[in-house]
Design a protein around this motif. Sequence first.
Motif: not given
Length: 327
Positions: A28-46
């Motif tokens: 979708v980003a390529k179709e729009l001609g932009i890059g994706l906003l950087p996002v930091s996402a991860y799961d904690f141990a619980n």
Amino acid sequence: MNTSIPGTGERTLVLASGRAHPELAEAVAKELGIGLLPVSAYDFANSETYVRFGESVRGTDIFLLQSHTAPVNQWLMEHLLMVDAAKRASARSVTVVAPFYAYARQDKKSRGREPISARLVADMLRTAGADRIMSVDLHTPQIQGFFDGPVDHLWAMPVLTDYVRSRVDLSNVAVVSPDAGRIRVAEQWADKLGGCPLAFVHKTRDVTRPNQAVANRVVGDVEGRECVLVDDLIDTGGTIAEAVNVIMSAGAKSVVVAATHGVLSDPAAQRLSECGASEVVVTDTLPIATEKRFDGLTVLSIAPLIARAIREVFDDGSVTSLFDGNS
């Protein structure tokens, strides 16, 4: 590559993605001609989820793309957290882009003491801070009324019909609905394929047993015809496989299956590969793992449609115009 599109005045379009279906977001980003906003996402141990945007979104019109694939609850929660993060980071507007909307099949009470889960999802998205929702082929149109704000209901039908039209003999085709409840959609398919005959599979379902239905017979003439069996989604594949069998038993020449969402929960891949359909066509609203792909499966890109809709929303244009008024 820039990660935003400047608009009129102070408006700026930003696209960000969760972890559920990054390939679609990148397309979708390529179709729009932009890059994706950087996002930091991860799961904690619980198993709790953490998200943070890598750049400022203050004053932007941010579109948060996440398809609610399995494990649905994890990716839905991540989507909610992204909405909350964007709102708290002072985004000008927050649009939830959910190509596949979680709990869409739980849109009403079939028995007492049940929730209306699709409504609850809409309420949670609104509470988190969503101003708008965009989704593809909702299981039932009434879900649009569950959200207190604009809902852009995109149709994958143009993507699917353009492809299927090249795969069948239009002078000898029939469109088949897998049940009486999808007749309206099947009628639209028939119109798109040149006004061909229409049929449906009569089936029965036990509401106490999920993912199970019994296909009984075909209502309509399919003998000698190339049939297109259409549905909004394929989950475990049982209903579709049975429908293909019933249609072929009624004398059909061949069956092409076309559906928007390839959920493909086990054992769908095996059932579909063995059901006798000449081809199974879906879009990539959901990720389809390598082990779920099989000979005869065709996956069409939904990214151009989503990108066009995002651009129309950002430019204050008409999403309805993308579908000739059928939206």
